[in-house]
Design a protein around this motif. Structure first.
Motif, PDB file in Angstrom:
ATOM      1  N   HIS A 174      -2.414  19.837  25.803  1.00  9.05           N
ATOM      2  CA  HIS A 174      -2.213  20.410  24.506  1.00  9.05           C
ATOM      3  C   HIS A 174      -0.943  21.205  24.454  1.00  9.05           C
ATOM      4  O   HIS A 174      -1.075  21.128  25.233  1.00  9.05           O
ATOM      5  N   TYR A 209       0.166  23.343  23.621  1.00 12.55           N
ATOM      6  CA  TYR A 209       0.172  25.073  24.152  1.00 12.55           C
ATOM      7  C   TYR A 209       0.725  25.134  26.289  1.00 12.55           C
ATOM      8  O   TYR A 209       1.071  25.887  26.927  1.00 12.55           O
ATOM      9  N   TYR A 254      -7.702  26.840  23.087  1.00 14.95           N
ATOM     10  CA  TYR A 254      -7.072  25.213  22.992  1.00 14.95           C
ATOM     11  C   TYR A 254      -7.902  23.818  22.680  1.00 14.95           C
ATOM     12  O   TYR A 254      -7.806  22.957  22.657  1.00 14.95           O
TER      13      TYR A 254
END
Ligand code: LLP
Length: 408
Positions: free
Chosen positions: A156, A158, A314
Motif C-alpha cells: 500500500h 501509505y 489501508y
C-alpha cells in the motif's frame, strides 16, 4: 492461530466464546505461545546469525514486551515514549535502537544521555543535532545512516518507505554532507552502520534483497575509509497474507539476506514487527444491531475504526469469523461497521456469513499487529481490554502506559 472445534472458534486451546463471557467485549486476545514460536522460527531462518530488534510499534503490550525481553532479543523504537515502554519492560539502553524521521531535541538529548545501542539517522540536520548534543554532554553517540535505496515494493502506498519519493532515508547525494558532520564531531559521533527499511506488509522478500544489494557498496566504502562499521540493519517489513494464505518463506528470506551480508562480516540487525505478532491476535466483538437497508445489510458491532483502523486507512481486508459457526445453507453479505460517526468506520465490507443476529460474537483475525497500538479515543470511546494467553492460560494484561509518559 485460530481454528474451529465443534463449531466453536479457538485460539491456543481456549474457546473464544468463553473468554468473552468471562471478560466482555470488545477485547483483543493474543496468543503469546504462538508469538514466541514465530520468533524462534525467525531466528532459525537466519541460523541464529541475526540480532532481532522487535519493532515495538506493531504491538506494545507489556506482557508481550516482557516475554520478548526474556527471550533475549532487542527492541526497535520510534519515539521516546516507545523507549520508555521498552525500559519499563526491562530492556537495557544498549538493547534499544532509536529509529524515526522526526526525533525532537528532547528525544535526542534523552537518547544520547541514556546511551542507546544505535540511533538511526534520517537527515543531515538530525546528525548535526545528535553531534551537538553528544558534545554538550560529553558522550559518544553510536549512529547508523538510513539509506533510501529507491526500490518500490508492492504494498500500500501509505506504507512504502524506501522509494525515492518517500520522506525516509537518504540516497548517496547526502553522503558528503554527512561525512563533514562526522568530521566536525570526531569524539562524539561514531558511525557504526547502515540501516534500511523499505516498507511494511511486503509479501515477497526480493525487494528487501534488492535494497540490500544496492546498499552494500556504501557500507564497503565507509569501511575502506576507516569508519568503524559493524552493523547492517535490514529493517522489518515481512508481511502476512490477510486471506490466511502463506507469505514469503522466512527460511528463504533469512538465507537470502545472509548470503548477501555474510561476506561483510557485519552484525546483521533486523527489526521485524508484524510477522512476529500479527497472526497471533484477534479482536472479539459483539453485534449490537442488525440493520437491513434496501441496498445492504449492516452488522453494527461494538468495536470500530477507533480500535482497528487498518480497514479504514489501508483498505485492509481482515477475515471476520463468527465465534459460533452455523450450518444453514444460505449465506448473506454484511458490512460489519462500528459505532463511530463516520462512513469510514468499517471493519469489513461484503462479509459473507450465515445469518447474523443481535448478540452474535465475531472475531476479526490477524489483528495482533497495528491493532491496539494504533487505537485511539475518537468519539470519546474507551479502548478495549487486552488478554494474553500464555501456556494455554488466559489473563487480562495490564494497560500499556503509553499515554502516561513524560519526557525526562
Ligand atoms: N523498522 C522501521 C524503521 C519501521 O518504520 C517499521 C514499520 C518496522 C521496522 C516494522 O515493520 P513491519 O515488520 O511491522 O512491517 N500501520 C501500518 C504499518 C506501518 C509500519 C511502519 N513502520 C499497518 O497497519 O499496516
Amino acid at each position: 492461530m485460530v481454528y474451529y472445534k465443534k463449531d466453536r472458534l479457538y485460539l491456543n486451546r481456549l474457546q473464544l466464546e468463553k473468554l468473552v463471557k468471562k471478560y466482555g467485549s470488545p477485547v483483543y486476545v493474543y496468543d503469546l505461545d504462538g508469538i514466541l514460536q514465530r520468533l524462534e522460527e525467525f531466528q532459525v531462518a537466519f541460523e541464529n546469525n541475526v540480532h532481532v530488534h522487535y519493532a515495538l510499534k506493531a504491538n506494545s503490550n507489556p506482557v508481550i514486551l516482557k516475554a520478548f525481553k526474556k527471550a533475549g532479543i532487542g527492541i526497535d523504537t520510534v519515539s521516546w515514549g516507545e523507549v520508555l515502554l521498552a525500559l519499563k519492560a526491562g530492556f537495557k539502553p544498549n538493547e534499544i535502537i532509536f529509529s524515526g524521521v522526526g526525533k525532537s531535541t528532547e528525544e535526542i538529548k534523552a537518547a544520547v544521555k541514556r546511551g542507546l545501542y544505535q540511533i538511526n539517522i534520517e537527515s543531515p540536520q538530525e546528525l548535526e543535532r545528535v553531534g551537538k548534543t553528544a558534545k554538550k554532554y560529553k558522550k559518544i553517540a553510536r549512529v547508523a545512516f538510513r539509506i533510501n535505496p529507491d526500490v518500490n515494493p508492492q504494498t500500500h502506498p501509505y506504507i512504502t518507505t524506501g522509494f525515492r519519493e518517500n520522506k525516509f532515508g537518504m540516497d548517496t547525494s547526502f553522503l558528503p554532507e554527512l561525512k563533514n558532520i562526522l568530521k566536525k564531531y570526531p569524539r562524539n559521533l561514531e558511525l557504526q552502520g547502515l540501516t534500511l527499511h523499505i516498507g511494511s506488509q511486503l509479501l515477497e522478500h526480493k525487494s528487501i534483497c534488492e535494497a540490500i544489494e544496492k546498499t552494500i557498496h556504501i557500507y564497503k566504502n565507509f569501511l575502506n575509509e576507516g569508519y568503524p562499521m559493524k552493523t547492517f540493519d535490514v529493517g522489518g517489513g515481512i508481511g502476512i497474507p490477510y486471506d490466511g494464505g502463506v507469505a514469503t518463506s522466512l527460511k528463504e528470506y533469512g538465507s537470502a539476506v545472509m548470503k548477501l551480508l555474510k561476506p561483510l562480516g557485519c552484525t546483521i540487525l533486523s527489526e521485524p514487527g508484524r510477522i512476529l505478532v500479527g497472526p497471533f491476535g484477534v479482536l472479539l466483538t459483539e453485534v449490537e444491531y442488525i440493520k437491513r437497508s434496501p441496498s445492504q445489510n449492516f452488522a453494527i458491532v461494538n468495536t470500530g475504526m477507533h480500535h482497528l483502523i487498518r480497514p479504514a486507512l489501508y483498505g485492509a481486508q481482515h477475515r471476520i469469523w463468527p465465534l459460533k459457526r452455523r450450518h444453514e445453507a444460505e449465506k448473506y453479505s454484511y458490512d460489519v461497521v462500528g459505532p463511530i460517526c463516520e462512513s469510514s468506520d468499517f471493519l469489513g465490507k461484503h462479509i459473507e456469513v450465515h445469518g447474523l443476529a443481535q448478540g452474535d460474537l465475531l472475531a476479526i483475525l490477524d489483528a495482533g499487529a497495528y491493532g491496539y497500538s494504533m487505537a485511539n479515543f475518537y468519539n470519546a470511546r474507551k479502548l478495549p481490554k487486552e488478554i494474553v494467553i500464555a501456556n494455554g492460560k488466559a489473563a487480562v494484561s495490564p494497560v500499556s502506559s503509553v499515554f502516561k509518559y513524560s519526557l525526562p
